[in-house]
Scaffold this active site. Structure first.
Site, mmCIF file in Angstrom:
data_model
loop_
_atom_site.group_PDB
_atom_site.id
_atom_site.type_symbol
_atom_site.label_atom_id
_atom_site.label_comp_id
_atom_site.label_asym_id
_atom_site.label_seq_id
_atom_site.Cartn_x
_atom_site.Cartn_y
_atom_site.Cartn_z
ATOM 1 N N LEU A 159 0.888 -1.246 0.025
ATOM 2 C CA LEU A 159 0.018 0.045 -0.077
ATOM 3 C C LEU A 159 0.903 1.157 0.070
ATOM 4 O O LEU A 159 1.848 1.428 0.567
ATOM 5 C CB LEU A 159 -0.862 0.085 1.093
ATOM 6 C CG LEU A 159 -1.821 -1.214 1.382
ATOM 7 C CD1 LEU A 159 -2.816 -1.037 2.724
ATOM 8 C CD2 LEU A 159 -2.689 -1.244 0.133
ATOM 9 N N GLY A 182 -1.427 6.355 -2.440
ATOM 10 C CA GLY A 182 -2.723 6.270 -3.602
ATOM 11 C C GLY A 182 -3.821 5.221 -3.102
ATOM 12 O O GLY A 182 -5.059 5.718 -3.277
ATOM 13 N N HIS A 183 -3.529 4.237 -2.436
ATOM 14 C CA HIS A 183 -4.384 3.328 -2.067
ATOM 15 C C HIS A 183 -4.988 3.894 -0.755
ATOM 16 O O HIS A 183 -6.184 3.822 -0.490
ATOM 17 C CB HIS A 183 -3.794 2.203 -1.308
ATOM 18 C CG HIS A 183 -3.034 1.262 -2.644
ATOM 19 N ND1 HIS A 183 -1.705 0.891 -2.783
ATOM 20 C CD2 HIS A 183 -3.564 0.299 -3.536
ATOM 21 C CE1 HIS A 183 -1.572 0.351 -3.491
ATOM 22 N NE2 HIS A 183 -2.393 -0.259 -4.327
ATOM 23 N N GLN A 196 -8.492 -0.373 -16.737
ATOM 24 C CA GLN A 196 -9.034 -1.241 -15.667
ATOM 25 C C GLN A 196 -10.186 -0.729 -15.145
ATOM 26 O O GLN A 196 -11.389 -1.524 -14.909
ATOM 27 C CB GLN A 196 -8.083 -1.604 -14.557
ATOM 28 C CG GLN A 196 -8.538 -2.621 -13.151
ATOM 29 C CD GLN A 196 -7.590 -2.518 -12.567
ATOM 30 O OE1 GLN A 196 -6.692 -3.687 -12.469
ATOM 31 N NE2 GLN A 196 -7.620 -1.962 -11.259
ATOM 32 N N SER A 217 2.964 4.283 -7.239
ATOM 33 C CA SER A 217 2.645 2.798 -7.737
ATOM 34 C C SER A 217 3.462 1.978 -6.946
ATOM 35 O O SER A 217 4.523 2.245 -6.232
ATOM 36 C CB SER A 217 3.221 2.591 -9.096
ATOM 37 O OG SER A 217 3.092 1.350 -9.253
#
Length: 292
Positions: free
Chosen positions: A24, A27-28, A144, A176
């Site tokens: 993680l 962003g998460h 996605q 990322s």
């Protein structure tokens, strides 16, 4: 997990799911914060999905750090973390997969055959296990996110997909989990992806609308960095991810490249000045709704 979800529904509460593969980062965590705004209860799933990795990809070395991930989630006060083992998700004899359609054929789908079947399959399984009202996905995986929206619509799944803005480092690099692979030189070189996207926006801001010229300029930015090997650099219409002819607000620039041995992706929604990240996403989604 199923028992927990049933109990939440029986109490009349809403539930949001944030599906992740762990490792993680900010962003998460931004997805978790969005989930908390959307629903009463938040579940974060952590599962490195082997079905979405192809031969020769980085399944074996993909970062796995469950204890660290759980520590990062503690301050956000989520309600549950769901971290199943591979044998729970794909027990012996498992033989049913979700095959997405045209949205999965280009870009990542072309470079990574079978990838989106693995993604769609595990996401549908997670939706059936957790039964969320809302599921939060990041814009960084733009193709996605659109594909999951299509799967939800086509299969009449009772969940709303929320697409959340990309979180970037101060210098623009998209957050990322795979950034952990980058050494100092590759980390510097990786900024070429962001610069190529910014170049597309700069040209549009200056009045350019010819997609061929804009894509050519994006390619020049990537080509100027010798450590970067592009897979694609495109500007697409969001409704079908088809190449744009004339670039207007709501079109999406996407890039994918290997930086050294690490493959990274990024994207940028072309926008008018003064619009927020969320407004840009909504503008692209509105174009999808209108089919343009």
């Amino acid at each position: 997990m199923k028992d927990f979800a049933r109990e939440i529904r029986a109490r009349g509460k809403t539930l949001a799911l944030v599906p992740t593969m762990g490792a993680l980062h900010d962003g998460h965590l931004s997805l978790v914060r969005r989930a908390k705004r959307e629903c009463d209860v938040v579940v974060v799933s952590i599962f490195v999905n082997p079905a979405q990795f192809g031969t020769g990809e980085d399944l074996s070395r993909y970062p796995r750090s469950l204890e660290r991930d759980l520590d990062l989630l503690v301050p956000l006060q989520i309600d549950a973390a769901f971290a199943p083992g591979t044998a729970e998700i794909y027990p012996q004899g498992f033989d049913t997969f979700v095959e997405p359609g045209a949205l999965a054929a280009s870009l990542e789908g072309a470079v990574r055959p079978g990838h989106f079947s693995g993604v769609a399959t595990v996401v549908v399984k997670l939706f059936n296990i957790v039964r969320p009202d809302v599921a939060c996905f990041g814009q960084k995986d733009f193709q996605q996110a659109l594909l999951i929206r299509r799967v939800v619509e086509d299969l009449n799944l009772d969940v709303r997909v929320a697409i959340c803005p990309i979180v970037r480092e101060p210098d623009g690099l998209a957050k990322s989990s795979r950034n952990a692979y980058l050494d100092a030189e590759d980390r510097r070189a990786a900024l070429a992806l962001y610069r190529s996207l910014r170049r597309a926006q700069e040209l549009v801001d200056a009045g350019e609308t010819d997609a061929r010229l804009i894509v050519e300029e994006m390619g020049k930015v990537l080509a100027a960095e010798p450590r970067v090997t592009p897979d694609y650099a495109v500007v697409v219409e969001p409704a079908r991810l088809s190449p744009a002819q004339h670039v207007t607000p709501g079109c999406v620039a996407l890039v994918a490249a290997r930086v050294g041995s690490t493959r990274l992706i990024d994207n940028w929604i072309i926008h008018l000045p003064g619009t927020s990240d969320d407004e840009r996403i909504q503008f692209a989604l509105e174009r999808i709704r209108l089919g343009v």
